[in-house]
Design a protein around this motif. Structure first.
Motif, PDB file in Angstrom:
ATOM      1  N   ASP A  17     100.849  32.983  32.912  1.00 36.90           N
ATOM      2  CA  ASP A  17      99.560  32.840  33.375  1.00 36.90           C
ATOM      3  C   ASP A  17      98.937  31.557  32.508  1.00 36.90           C
ATOM      4  O   ASP A  17      99.850  30.953  31.926  1.00 36.90           O
ATOM      5  CB  ASP A  17      99.003  33.971  33.713  1.00 36.90           C
ATOM      6  N   PRO A  18      97.857  31.780  33.060  1.00 35.39           N
ATOM      7  CA  PRO A  18      97.197  30.143  32.484  1.00 35.39           C
ATOM      8  C   PRO A  18      97.036  30.431  31.057  1.00 35.39           C
ATOM      9  O   PRO A  18      96.880  29.502  30.041  1.00 35.39           O
ATOM     10  CB  PRO A  18      96.294  29.226  33.139  1.00 35.39           C
ATOM     11  N   GLY A  19      97.143  31.913  30.417  1.00 30.61           N
ATOM     12  CA  GLY A  19      96.434  32.100  28.884  1.00 30.61           C
ATOM     13  C   GLY A  19      97.477  32.412  28.607  1.00 30.61           C
ATOM     14  O   GLY A  19      97.984  33.124  27.574  1.00 30.61           O
ATOM     15  N   SER A  20      98.982  32.948  28.816  1.00 31.99           N
ATOM     16  CA  SER A  20     100.034  33.038  28.425  1.00 31.99           C
ATOM     17  C   SER A  20     100.852  32.685  27.782  1.00 31.99           C
ATOM     18  O   SER A  20     101.583  31.216  28.179  1.00 31.99           O
ATOM     19  CB  SER A  20     100.857  34.205  29.003  1.00 31.99           C
ATOM     20  N   PRO A  21     101.924  32.967  26.601  1.00 28.46           N
ATOM     21  CA  PRO A  21     103.187  31.110  26.061  1.00 28.46           C
ATOM     22  C   PRO A  21     103.883  31.528  26.638  1.00 28.46           C
ATOM     23  O   PRO A  21     104.376  32.397  28.023  1.00 28.46           O
ATOM     24  CB  PRO A  21     103.362  31.992  25.207  1.00 28.46           C
ATOM     25  N   THR A  22     104.256  29.911  26.872  1.00 24.43           N
ATOM     26  CA  THR A  22     105.318  30.159  27.608  1.00 24.43           C
ATOM     27  C   THR A  22     106.556  29.507  27.303  1.00 24.43           C
ATOM     28  O   THR A  22     106.651  29.161  26.058  1.00 24.43           O
ATOM     29  CB  THR A  22     105.186  28.828  28.481  1.00 24.43           C
ATOM     30  N   LEU A  23     108.043  30.170  28.236  1.00 21.91           N
ATOM     31  CA  LEU A  23     109.271  30.249  27.194  1.00 21.91           C
ATOM     32  C   LEU A  23     109.857  28.312  27.886  1.00 21.91           C
ATOM     33  O   LEU A  23     110.083  28.529  28.976  1.00 21.91           O
ATOM     34  CB  LEU A  23     110.004  31.134  27.672  1.00 21.91           C
ATOM     35  N   LEU A  24     110.359  28.113  26.976  1.00 23.09           N
ATOM     36  CA  LEU A  24     111.402  27.140  27.087  1.00 23.09           C
ATOM     37  C   LEU A  24     112.805  27.596  27.027  1.00 23.09           C
ATOM     38  O   LEU A  24     113.108  27.416  25.943  1.00 23.09           O
ATOM     39  CB  LEU A  24     111.100  24.961  26.841  1.00 23.09           C
ATOM     40  N   HIS A  25     113.885  26.117  27.632  1.00 25.90           N
ATOM     41  CA  HIS A  25     115.064  26.715  27.219  1.00 25.90           C
ATOM     42  C   HIS A  25     115.979  25.524  28.384  1.00 25.90           C
ATOM     43  O   HIS A  25     115.398  25.136  28.686  1.00 25.90           O
ATOM     44  CB  HIS A  25     115.810  28.183  26.639  1.00 25.90           C
ATOM     45  N   GLU A  26     117.100  25.110  27.824  1.00 23.27           N
ATOM     46  CA  GLU A  26     117.891  24.119  28.614  1.00 23.27           C
ATOM     47  C   GLU A  26     118.709  25.173  29.477  1.00 23.27           C
ATOM     48  O   GLU A  26     117.778  26.831  29.486  1.00 23.27           O
ATOM     49  CB  GLU A  26     119.108  23.935  27.455  1.00 23.27           C
ATOM     50  N   LEU A  57     115.701  28.578  21.769  1.00 23.15           N
ATOM     51  CA  LEU A  57     114.979  28.684  22.909  1.00 23.15           C
ATOM     52  C   LEU A  57     113.859  28.129  22.130  1.00 23.15           C
ATOM     53  O   LEU A  57     113.196  28.273  20.424  1.00 23.15           O
ATOM     54  CB  LEU A  57     114.666  30.422  22.280  1.00 23.15           C
ATOM     55  N   TYR A  58     112.155  27.820  23.139  1.00 30.08           N
ATOM     56  CA  TYR A  58     111.578  27.106  22.654  1.00 30.08           C
ATOM     57  C   TYR A  58     110.459  28.509  23.460  1.00 30.08           C
ATOM     58  O   TYR A  58     110.363  28.648  24.460  1.00 30.08           O
ATOM     59  CB  TYR A  58     111.385  25.764  22.713  1.00 30.08           C
ATOM     60  N   VAL A  59     109.205  29.014  22.054  1.00 33.54           N
ATOM     61  CA  VAL A  59     108.176  29.586  22.899  1.00 33.54           C
ATOM     62  C   VAL A  59     106.499  28.042  22.837  1.00 33.54           C
ATOM     63  O   VAL A  59     106.752  27.537  21.120  1.00 33.54           O
ATOM     64  CB  VAL A  59     107.200  30.289  22.517  1.00 33.54           C
ATOM     65  N   LEU A  60     106.154  27.415  23.722  1.00 37.40           N
ATOM     66  CA  LEU A  60     104.896  26.842  23.398  1.00 37.40           C
ATOM     67  C   LEU A  60     103.552  27.611  23.811  1.00 37.40           C
ATOM     68  O   LEU A  60     103.244  28.311  25.384  1.00 37.40           O
ATOM     69  CB  LEU A  60     104.798  25.516  24.617  1.00 37.40           C
ATOM     70  N   MET A  61     102.298  28.233  23.107  1.00 32.85           N
ATOM     71  CA  MET A  61     101.131  28.446  23.175  1.00 32.85           C
ATOM     72  C   MET A  61     100.442  27.791  24.099  1.00 32.85           C
ATOM     73  O   MET A  61     100.036  26.691  23.918  1.00 32.85           O
ATOM     74  CB  MET A  61     100.308  28.555  22.108  1.00 32.85           C
ATOM     75  N   PRO A  62      99.527  27.490  25.410  1.00 35.07           N
ATOM     76  CA  PRO A  62      99.022  26.853  26.404  1.00 35.07           C
ATOM     77  C   PRO A  62      97.594  26.512  25.597  1.00 35.07           C
ATOM     78  O   PRO A  62      96.872  27.041  24.219  1.00 35.07           O
ATOM     79  CB  PRO A  62      98.846  27.758  27.313  1.00 35.07           C
ATOM     80  N   MET A  63      96.765  25.846  26.331  1.00 30.35           N
ATOM     81  CA  MET A  63      95.434  24.966  26.009  1.00 30.35           C
ATOM     82  C   MET A  63      94.730  25.529  26.968  1.00 30.35           C
ATOM     83  O   MET A  63      94.768  25.127  27.899  1.00 30.35           O
ATOM     84  CB  MET A  63      95.569  23.666  25.817  1.00 30.35           C
ATOM     85  N   ARG A  64      93.257  25.869  26.854  1.00 30.52           N
ATOM     86  CA  ARG A  64      92.538  25.408  27.365  1.00 30.52           C
ATOM     87  C   ARG A  64      92.136  23.849  27.737  1.00 30.52           C
ATOM     88  O   ARG A  64      92.164  22.903  27.425  1.00 30.52           O
ATOM     89  CB  ARG A  64      91.625  25.914  27.449  1.00 30.52           C
ATOM     90  N   VAL A  65      92.262  23.833  29.920  1.00 32.55           N
ATOM     91  CA  VAL A  65      91.619  22.611  29.967  1.00 32.55           C
ATOM     92  C   VAL A  65      90.885  22.324  30.983  1.00 32.55           C
ATOM     93  O   VAL A  65      91.191  23.343  31.830  1.00 32.55           O
ATOM     94  CB  VAL A  65      93.027  21.923  30.422  1.00 32.55           C
TER      95      VAL A  65
END
Length: 370
Positions: A346-355, A362-370
């Motif tokens: 959801d827009p407020g939860s961390p997103t997971l990125l990988h190949e 494995l990468y985790v990215l925190m979202p921003m308010r936009v």
């Protein structure tokens, strides 16, 4: 001390050791590099009290001895001498005479006895690691190291051994609270019982530079307080960060059910283009996802708006989420292959990125308010 050696060998070794020396220091001896001539070799040593680099080069030693000279000045002199020069170093009292061809220099020295030795003590854990694998562990996590000095325990890469589905793995993790990188390889023989250690940012950067031959092997020795890397003829010893790395597993999401598969090159270029008008402070880019399409939007009250649409593989519910564009680009730059997978909640939860073809990185990215 009197010693003669080739410029190229001395320049290469000095290039490795002089980087450790801080340009501004209140302790004069730390501005110097230690030169020790003995047994047909000249040993060079530099330290900032947290990190030490030592390298030996073949030399014709007339008189054994040791002294210290200003590291950056010495390096600049050697760098500017002609290729193929034969250099003679001769110590006399408190000066070192340097001659090469028709060039003559005299450098002020400080006594060898004043030079600090970063005594490593007992390093009970020892293992060999392929240089390419060590470089991969560093390359794919280094960007996420925190530069916030108050959270000093995040100012490095956390290396530790861990069981993953019954297989012992060597894992590297770095985070700055906004993004997290986790990469793992099968644990080399001897590393299975290593303590979890945080290797400081400066030491990590030096190791990365020193790994010049990806086909080589690096010897790693460590204790709970120090680590030593032997890379060819270079030995780097560093203190470890004395702190507890946070429980990073808590921030890696497990229930993200919205999967986006995107062409990495197209996505990277689109994020880069629309972020051109983002503000230096905000850097926010909004991702609006719907069936088979992704719309990227950047809005900057001072300069305008930018949008771009991409065709993507996405079949879940529509969602809008914002990210720091620089952080997103940093992660995409580490993803191998042609495609990247983003798993969202959801827009407020961390997103997971990988190949697309695996999760060893494995990468985790925190979202921003936009």
């Amino acid at each position: 001390m009197r010693v003669t050696l080739e410029r190229s060998a001395l320049l290469k070794a000095l290039g490795h050791v002089h980087r450790v020396v801080e340009r501004r220091t209140t302790i004069p001896i730390l501005s110097n590099v230690l030169l020790r001539a003995a047994n047909s070799a000249l040993k060079l040593q530099a330290t900032d009290l947290d990190l030490e680099v030592v390298e030996s080069v073949p030399a014709n030693v007339g008189d054994a001895g040791a002294t210290t000279v200003p590291a950056h000045t010495f390096y600049d002199i050697i760098r500017k001498l002609p290729d193929g020069s034969e250099i003679t170093l001769e110590q006399s009292g408190t000066t070192l005479a340097l001659s090469a061809g028709r060039s003559r220099f005299t450098l002020q020295t400080l006594p060898e006895a004043d030079f600090p030795d970063l005594t490593a003590g007992d390093l009970p854990v020892r293992f060999d690691l392929a240089a390419a694998e060590l470089k991969r562990l560093i390359d794919k996590t280094q960007f996420a190291i925190s530069t916030e000095e108050t959270r000093y325990y995040l100012n490095g890469i956390y290396f530790h051994a861990i069981d993953v589905e019954g297989i012992r793995m060597l894992r590297a993790v770095a985070t700055d609270g906004h993004r997290l990188a986790r990469v793992e390889i099968p644990a080399p023989s001897g590393s299975g019982e290593m303590p979890g250690v945080i290797i400081p940012r400066k030491a990590v950067a030096e190791v990365q530079r020193l790994v010049e031959d990806p086909d080589g092997t690096v010897v790693v020795e460590l204790s709970p307080v120090k680590v030593r890397f032997t890379i060819g003829s270079v030995v780097l010893t560093s203190k470890l960060i004395d702190g507890t790395f946070p429980d990073y597993a808590r921030v890696i999401p497990v229930g993200n059910d919205k999967q986006l598969l995107v062409d990495k090159g197209d996505f990277t270029s689109a994020v880069d283009r629309v972020s051109t008008i983002s503000s230096e402070r905000g850097r926010a880019v909004k991702l609006a996802l719907g069936q088979g399409r992704l719309v990227l939007t950047v809005t900057n009250p001072d300069s305008g708006t930018a949008t771009e649409e991409l065709e993507v593989d996405y079949t879940a519910d529509a969602i809008e989420i914002g990210f720091n564009s620089r952080y997103l680009l940093d992660i995409l730059g580490q993803v191998d292959g042609d495609a990247a997978v983003l798993k969202l909640a959801d827009p407020g939860s961390p997103t997971l990125l990988h190949e697309q073809d695996g999760t060893s990185a494995l990468y985790v990215l925190m979202p921003m308010r936009v």
